[in-house]
Design a protein around this motif. Sequence first.
Motif, PDB file in Angstrom:
ATOM      1  N   LEU A  89      44.250  45.440  31.714  1.00  0.00           N
ATOM      2  CA  LEU A  89      45.009  44.678  32.708  1.00  0.00           C
ATOM      3  C   LEU A  89      45.925  45.573  33.525  1.00  0.00           C
ATOM      4  CD1 LEU A  89      46.136  41.543  30.657  1.00  0.00           C
ATOM      5  CD2 LEU A  89      44.369  41.619  32.415  1.00  0.00           C
ATOM      6  N   ILE A  90      45.970  45.306  34.821  1.00  0.00           N
ATOM      7  CA  ILE A  90      46.952  45.904  35.723  1.00  0.00           C
ATOM      8  C   ILE A  90      47.725  44.734  36.304  1.00  0.00           C
ATOM      9  CG2 ILE A  90      47.305  47.249  37.828  1.00  0.00           C
ATOM     10  CD1 ILE A  90      44.515  48.534  37.205  1.00  0.00           C
ATOM     11  N   ALA A  91      49.004  44.631  36.008  1.00  0.00           N
ATOM     12  CA  ALA A  91      49.803  43.479  36.418  1.00  0.00           C
ATOM     13  C   ALA A  91      50.844  43.903  37.448  1.00  0.00           C
ATOM     14  CB  ALA A  91      50.500  42.849  35.210  1.00  0.00           C
ATOM     15  N   LEU A 105      40.255  40.473  40.670  1.00  0.00           N
ATOM     16  CA  LEU A 105      41.607  40.268  41.203  1.00  0.00           C
ATOM     17  C   LEU A 105      41.947  38.789  41.135  1.00  0.00           C
ATOM     18  CD1 LEU A 105      44.142  41.188  42.836  1.00  0.00           C
ATOM     19  CD2 LEU A 105      42.782  40.863  44.910  1.00  0.00           C
ATOM     20  N   GLY A 106      43.114  38.452  40.586  1.00  0.00           N
ATOM     21  CA  GLY A 106      43.501  37.043  40.507  1.00  0.00           C
ATOM     22  C   GLY A 106      44.995  36.873  40.319  1.00  0.00           C
ATOM     23  N   GLY A 107      45.396  35.616  40.098  1.00  0.00           N
ATOM     24  CA  GLY A 107      46.803  35.288  39.879  1.00  0.00           C
ATOM     25  C   GLY A 107      47.418  34.608  41.071  1.00  0.00           C
ATOM     26  N   ASN A 108      48.604  35.041  41.431  1.00  0.00           N
ATOM     27  CA  ASN A 108      49.370  34.427  42.519  1.00  0.00           C
ATOM     28  C   ASN A 108      48.721  34.630  43.882  1.00  0.00           C
ATOM     29  OD1 ASN A 108      51.918  33.051  43.285  1.00  0.00           O
ATOM     30  ND2 ASN A 108      52.339  34.947  44.380  1.00  0.00           N
ATOM     31  N   VAL A 143      41.061  44.154  35.294  1.00  0.00           N
ATOM     32  CA  VAL A 143      41.533  42.952  35.976  1.00  0.00           C
ATOM     33  C   VAL A 143      42.917  43.233  36.552  1.00  0.00           C
ATOM     34  CG1 VAL A 143      42.293  40.559  35.700  1.00  0.00           C
ATOM     35  CG2 VAL A 143      40.193  41.337  34.581  1.00  0.00           C
ATOM     36  N   VAL A 144      43.059  42.985  37.853  1.00  0.00           N
ATOM     37  CA  VAL A 144      44.351  43.131  38.527  1.00  0.00           C
ATOM     38  C   VAL A 144      44.935  41.737  38.688  1.00  0.00           C
ATOM     39  CG1 VAL A 144      45.571  44.058  40.530  1.00  0.00           C
ATOM     40  CG2 VAL A 144      43.423  45.122  39.783  1.00  0.00           C
ATOM     41  N   LEU A 145      46.125  41.522  38.146  1.00  0.00           N
ATOM     42  CA  LEU A 145      46.789  40.225  38.243  1.00  0.00           C
ATOM     43  C   LEU A 145      48.067  40.353  39.054  1.00  0.00           C
ATOM     44  CD1 LEU A 145      46.607  38.653  34.651  1.00  0.00           C
ATOM     45  CD2 LEU A 145      45.234  38.065  36.660  1.00  0.00           C
ATOM     46  N   GLU A 146      48.164  39.589  40.131  1.00  0.00           N
ATOM     47  CA  GLU A 146      49.444  39.439  40.820  1.00  0.00           C
ATOM     48  C   GLU A 146      50.171  38.266  40.174  1.00  0.00           C
ATOM     49  OE1 GLU A 146      51.523  37.639  44.704  1.00  0.00           O
ATOM     50  OE2 GLU A 146      49.399  38.137  44.907  1.00  0.00           O
TER      51      GLU A 146
END
Length: 536
Positions: free
Chosen positions: A132-134, A161-164, A182-185
């Motif tokens: 994870l990259i947050a 890429l997901g999240g906000n 997975v990159v999460l904003e």
Amino acid sequence: MENAVHVYPEGCYFKSLEDIKDKRVTIMGLGLNGGGEASVKFFLRHGAYVTVTDRKSRQELEPTILSITNDPSLDRSRLTYVLGQHRMEDFSNADCVIKTPGVRFEGNKYLEAAKAVETDISVFLNFCRSPLIAVTGSKGKSSTASAIHYGLQKSGYSAFLGGNITVSPLSFLEETNGTTPVVLELSSWQLRDLRGRKLLKPKVAIITKILPDHQNWYGGMDSYVDDKRLIYADQGSDDFTILDADPDGYMSECSSPKAGCTCWGDDFARESGAFVLRYSQSVLHRDVWGAFLKKERDGTVTGWANLPEALRSKQSVMKGILQERILKDLDVPGPIGRINALKAALTLHLMRINPEQICNVLATWPGLPHRLEACHKWKNEKDGRHLTFYNDSCSTVPESTAMASQSFKQEIVLIAGGTDKELDFRPLARTLSGEDGSKYRVRQLYLLEGSGTDKLIPLLDLGRVGYMGPYPSLKELLMELKERLSAPDARKVFGPVTQHGFLPVVFSPGCTSFGMFNNEFDRGEKFKSVVKDVFI
């Protein structure tokens, strides 16, 4: 005064994907931005009985409902809509409630009646085995996350890429594995909903610049920033935390500044249990690990990594090179885009991508919609002037509009204003008046109506900054702009036509969008649509 912040039980209610079958799941908030829709589809796919409850009407939610209805893979016999209201029984009788991020748990009678409360993010983190990259922060988190994801994909990774950023990670959970980054904003609200769960353990955690935001929701900077701190709370010594090193409002914004700390990044660095790296718009001291921007002799600005030997590329170690260039050319305009790309470049370096490849890949990064997005070109046949319209609707704080006004190395036409969220508009007013030493004044300022505009106008008057409006709609504002561009005195108003005849028109509100629009994304789409209608 805010109630004590709710702490969730450790872990997740669902112990396995098979555990979801036949559970009664209530989705609180269907919405139009993807999170509610992805949750409905996810839980239906895994055999749950799903109740969707939203205070919006069926008509308001029609696009999302149609998307669910038109998905032939779903068993909609297990789906119930309760719209225009919330019913207590839909919460108390559910095995688990999936909560929308913008709803506060504290003092909410419906959530307090639930047996278990999760979010799409907590469910995803429980089942995801990917590195994870947050990314969180006040401004720049979407662009930073996007640039990282773009760089990973262009470098050969199968990344998500997901999240906000309006893509729920539940929409791609089944496609991930231990080798798919997975990159999460993550917004402060999404992080708040992870408090106590111990589910977020990113390999790389990034906090972009901290500015006052959502103060109408939080009531103070300390509680707002405390939620941001959760991004690194459960990291270990083998992980990385990337933090700002540049001056900010820490000394005045933090109620109890720590001794020796001069910015929020210093404060965070004291707490993180991970390996801390810093990023800066100016050269870092040699004993500070991280990345920085440097102005070269030819006037270009490049990005450099200053890392310990264990993190440098093999080529640099073999050649004895201590600092590696990781950012060169960039299509995205302005210093904001460049510092976001720098954070991305440093992250890609930590993912063991070659520095030269990072430079080449990020040179083609197109940026994101609604963030200084070039969206329309128009030539004024009267004087040959070329206008380029930029959609910066995701600018929802005054500081980001101030930075946008200085992003083009020339004077611009600025469109700003909207609804207030208890923010200070003095930084924007100081930039527009030149009081803060800003180099470029706006050629023309057009304002939309709103409570934020009402706070800004007295400050503009005090700084003797002229403006047009405020206008009740984008269409009226743009029609007025077009009329003035065609007037006999246009050259006097908008300046002489330069050799290239380029004039940026930048829609960067610096306010939230409520009242006139559904959200900042709806606002940006409407701006692009109206611009194309008016400036044919």
